[in-house]
Design an enzyme around this catalytic site. Structure first.
Site, PDB file in Angstrom:
ATOM      1  N   HIS A 499       0.707  -1.327   0.018  1.00  0.00           N
ATOM      2  CA  HIS A 499       0.030  -0.132  -0.079  1.00  0.00           C
ATOM      3  C   HIS A 499       0.973   1.242  -0.044  1.00  0.00           C
ATOM      4  O   HIS A 499       0.659   2.185  -0.673  1.00  0.00           O
ATOM      5  CB  HIS A 499      -0.912  -0.176   1.108  1.00  0.00           C
ATOM      6  CG  HIS A 499      -1.726   1.265   1.554  1.00  0.00           C
ATOM      7  ND1 HIS A 499      -2.915   1.457   1.418  1.00  0.00           N
ATOM      8  CD2 HIS A 499      -1.155   2.402   2.317  1.00  0.00           C
ATOM      9  CE1 HIS A 499      -3.342   2.772   1.471  1.00  0.00           C
ATOM     10  NE2 HIS A 499      -2.284   3.415   2.305  1.00  0.00           N
ATOM     11  N   GLU A 500       1.672   1.341   0.912  1.00  0.00           N
ATOM     12  CA  GLU A 500       2.887   2.652   1.064  1.00  0.00           C
ATOM     13  C   GLU A 500       3.613   2.549  -0.219  1.00  0.00           C
ATOM     14  O   GLU A 500       3.922   3.644  -0.679  1.00  0.00           O
ATOM     15  CB  GLU A 500       3.593   2.382   2.230  1.00  0.00           C
ATOM     16  CG  GLU A 500       2.854   2.351   3.570  1.00  0.00           C
ATOM     17  CD  GLU A 500       2.054   3.522   3.555  1.00  0.00           C
ATOM     18  OE1 GLU A 500       2.076   4.465   3.066  1.00  0.00           O
ATOM     19  OE2 GLU A 500       0.983   3.404   4.264  1.00  0.00           O
ATOM     20  N   GLU A 559      -5.955   6.988  -1.766  1.00  0.00           N
ATOM     21  CA  GLU A 559      -5.857   5.801  -0.463  1.00  0.00           C
ATOM     22  C   GLU A 559      -6.557   4.616  -1.279  1.00  0.00           C
ATOM     23  O   GLU A 559      -6.004   3.244  -1.216  1.00  0.00           O
ATOM     24  CB  GLU A 559      -6.444   6.192   0.695  1.00  0.00           C
ATOM     25  CG  GLU A 559      -5.835   7.063   1.541  1.00  0.00           C
ATOM     26  CD  GLU A 559      -4.468   6.972   2.034  1.00  0.00           C
ATOM     27  OE1 GLU A 559      -4.392   5.540   1.979  1.00  0.00           O
ATOM     28  OE2 GLU A 559      -3.624   7.724   1.984  1.00  0.00           O
ATOM     29  N   ASP A 563      -4.608   1.065  -2.001  1.00  0.00           N
ATOM     30  CA  ASP A 563      -5.330  -0.015  -1.530  1.00  0.00           C
ATOM     31  C   ASP A 563      -5.238  -1.285  -2.428  1.00  0.00           C
ATOM     32  O   ASP A 563      -4.843  -2.376  -2.469  1.00  0.00           O
ATOM     33  CB  ASP A 563      -6.714   0.100  -0.861  1.00  0.00           C
ATOM     34  CG  ASP A 563      -6.711   0.345   0.447  1.00  0.00           C
ATOM     35  OD1 ASP A 563      -5.736   0.357   1.402  1.00  0.00           O
ATOM     36  OD2 ASP A 563      -7.902   0.895   1.167  1.00  0.00           O
TER      37      ASP A 563
END
Length: 651
Positions: A499-500, A559, A563
């Site tokens: 995710h990051e 986001e 995800d």
């Protein structure tokens, strides 16, 4: 600079196979995994949520409060000089008897300073002092890395915060504002009365403060607009900005604070500055003073008497739906640890995480970056030129795991004066932190600095540093545990790591290069296609009904892209393991999003949070993965089914 937080909302107690309602898996993955838990889960009175990241936070709180009780009792020796100063502050925050005896007296000189202001010229003469002391100002200043040259610092000049959570609350038909504004009014009025103002005077001040706040609201960005943070970068000559703000000598104030005169400043919200001469007028000066008074009394909420703390938290509890304030013991803990965050993080990381785990998790991160690199190499929609630059950016990614190698030198300046009040000590620490920030001006950017302490349950990507950071607190079950299968770990920490990484290639991060500079490295055709894919992700979430409101797909798109990319990448890594178990992978993904929250809190997040609701993060993203449908035999007609043509695949 804004950071892309994971905003983890994981459960500490993983769902076992026996607790999963298999009959529901095809209809609602989240409910199948978490429904039984939700039936009996209760939200503590001083919480807005439970079962999510709050479980991990509560566990760390319990551990550290126990350790620090031993520290205060002399059973635990401070590990370093900074910890010795923390001990002194914790003793002060816990000394309720002394705080009650001191009362609100320490705040009154600061209120008097504001009351004494005569006009805009008077404020202008004191503006540098206001910045250095952290008092409310109608024009704010921060020193942060220049988004187009992150090796140096720039001066960001911005609008102040609003009383209500977002500018959309100021629209005439906003139902939440109609409930919140009276509570804000009552809270502010009572706080003024606790500082010795008459009921009549307090009421006047609050009405004037609200009037000034309402003037600001039309000219600042909504949370949705602010989520596109590339548009924060609006450089202007300081001389031009100063000319716009005719009532204040910004150049003189900035020069006094920075010991240098910038030629250029960055305006995250230029529309506000275009309106300042209509807001900062002689006729509005008394309203400004009242606005400053109200801001100052709220800032002191946690550092005076217990009654002041309880009253001061009324408005924030109404925002979140919390039924009660923290206990005095917890409030003392969080006040002390908040001021010594990196010191406490160093203690937590070294004692409860350690170098061995640090190295192990770092290896996991390296493995995930390798998987991501292979996916970039085989990407079928990027041109060779853009793909090559994406891989370079990934290879330049800085990885930080667990805790910093050393405590930030700022904390060596924090010395507690036990002869002074708690308020005065906290004020002094705030001034030191501001001096440290402003002192960065003219120096190279410190890329070793951490923005989160190791005891923080979260993770983040910094686009201006091109770095991913995983504090120790998030690196535990259900994210990561030797007791879990590799597939479960990939559904947890693997998805977090990826995710990051994906934030480097989301709609915001993709516009920064490998050095963290705002710099378009895409071909025109690739960027256009990427924007089309981002629009598909917006459409997938936009308008979904939740908690009596609807999800804003534009607000949450960055986001959601992260995800989607993170889950897809983690899935590929899980499939490469010998003991692959995709059922465990998807179940743990749903498990880490376990959350039960107040309606008020869910609605607040829908208005201001760049993350989609936890349940939707669990349920929507899996529908984009072909393996989800084969793992659980999801077929057309099942609620969890999504036609292949509608599945959003970006990274």
């Amino acid at each position: 600079m804004r950071f892309n937080h994971f905003s983890a909302q994981p459960s500490t107690n993983g769902t076992t196979a026996g607790e999963v309602n298999s009959a529901l898996l095809k209809q609602d993955l989240y409910e199948a995994v978490n429904g039984k838990w939700a039936e009996t889960a209760t939200i503590p009175g001083d919480h807005a949520s439970t079962g999510g990241f709050m479980d991990l936070v509560d566990g760390i709180e319990k551990t550290l409060m126990s350790d620090f009780a031993d520290l205060l009792a002399g059973k635990l020796d401070p590990a370093n000089p900074e910890m010795a100063e923390f001990k002194k502050l914790y003793a002060m925050t816990s000394d309720t008897q002394k705080r009650e005896a001191t009362g609100t007296a320490p705040l009154k000189p600061w209120l008097a300073k504001i009351e004494a202001l005569q006009n805009w010229a008077d404020l202008s003469d004191h503006l540098a002092e206001w910045y250095q002391k952290g008092l409310p100002t109608p024009i704010t200043m921060t020193v942060e890395p220049d988004m187009k040259d992150t090796s140096r610092y720039a001066l960001f000049v911005d609008a102040p915060d609003l009383f209500l959570p977002d500018k959309t609350y100021y629209e005439p038909d906003n139902a939440a504002a109609k409930q919140l504004l009276p509570i804000f009014t009552q809270t502010a009025t009572k706080l003024l009365e606790l500082n010795g103002y008459s009921a009549e005077k307090a009421a006047t001040i609050v009405e004037q403060a609200k009037a000034f706040d309402a003037l600001i609201a039309p000219h600042v960005k909504s949370s949705e607009e602010a989520a596109d943070y590339v548009k924060m970068y609006n450089p202007r000559a300081l001389s031009d900005v100063d000319a716009q703000v005719s009532q204040l000598d910004l150049t003189a104030a900035f020069t006094q604070v920075l010991h240098d005169t910038p030629t250029e400043v960055i305006l995250p919200q230029p529309a506000f500055f275009d309106a300042t001469n209509d807001i900062l007028t002689p006729a509005n000066f008394e309203n400004l003073k009242s606005w400053m008074l109200v801001g100052t009394i709220f800032d002191a909420t946690g550092v005076l008497t217990e009654e002041y703390r309880q009253v001061g938290g009324t408005y924030s509890r109404a925002l979140s739906g919390k039924k009660e304030a923290r206990s005095p013991e917890k409030a003392a803990f969080y006040l002390a640890t908040g001021n010594f965050s990196q010191v406490v993080g160093d203690y937590y990381g070294r004692k409860y995480f350690g170098e061995t785990a640090k190295a192990d998790v770092r290896n996991m991160v390296l493995k995930m970056t390798h998987v991501y690199q292979q996916r970039l190499k085989t990407n079928d929609w990027l041109s060779a030129a853009t793909r090559e630059k994406a891989i370079v950016k990934l290879q330049k990614l800085t990885i930080k795991v667990g805790y910093p190698d050393q405590i930030d030198p700022l904390y060596s300046q924090f010395h507690v004066d036990t002869t002074e009040s708690l308020f005065d000590n906290i004020q002094h620490f705030g001034e030191l932190a501001l001096a440290d920030e402003f002192g960065h001006w003219g120096h190279p950017v410190d890329r070793d600095r951490w923005e989160m302490s190791a005891n923080t349950v979260n993770a983040y990507y910094s686009p201006t540093n091109n770095e991913i950071v995983f504090p120790a607190a998030i690196l535990q079950k259900p994210f990561y545990s030797l007791d879990q299968s590799s597939s479960a770990n990939y559904g947890g920490i693997g998805a977090v790591i990826a995710h990051e990484i994906s934030h480097a290639f989301d709609n915001n991060g993709a516009q920064f290069d490998e050095f963290g500079n705002l710099n378009n490295w895409w071909t025109e055709a690739d960027l256009s296609h990427f924007q089309d894919l981002a629009q598909a992700m917006i459409k997938e979430f936009d308008g979904i009904e939740f908690a009596g409101q609807k999800v804003n797909g534009k607000l949450t798109v960055s986001e959601n892209i992260a995800d989607g990319g993170g889950l897809s990448c983690a899935l590929e890594a899980a499939k490469s393991a010998d003991d692959v178990d995709l059922r465990a992978f998807f179940i743990n993904w749903a498990n880490v999003w376990r959350m039960k929250a107040t309606t008020e809190y869910m609605q607040l997040l829908l208005s201001i949070d760049v993350h989609a609701p936890a349940k939707l993060r669990a349920n929507v993203q899996v529908k984009n993965l072909d393996d989800f449908f084969t793992t659980f035999d999801v077929q057309p007609g099942d609620a969890m089914y999504l036609a292949p043509a509608d599945r959003v695949k970006i990274w």
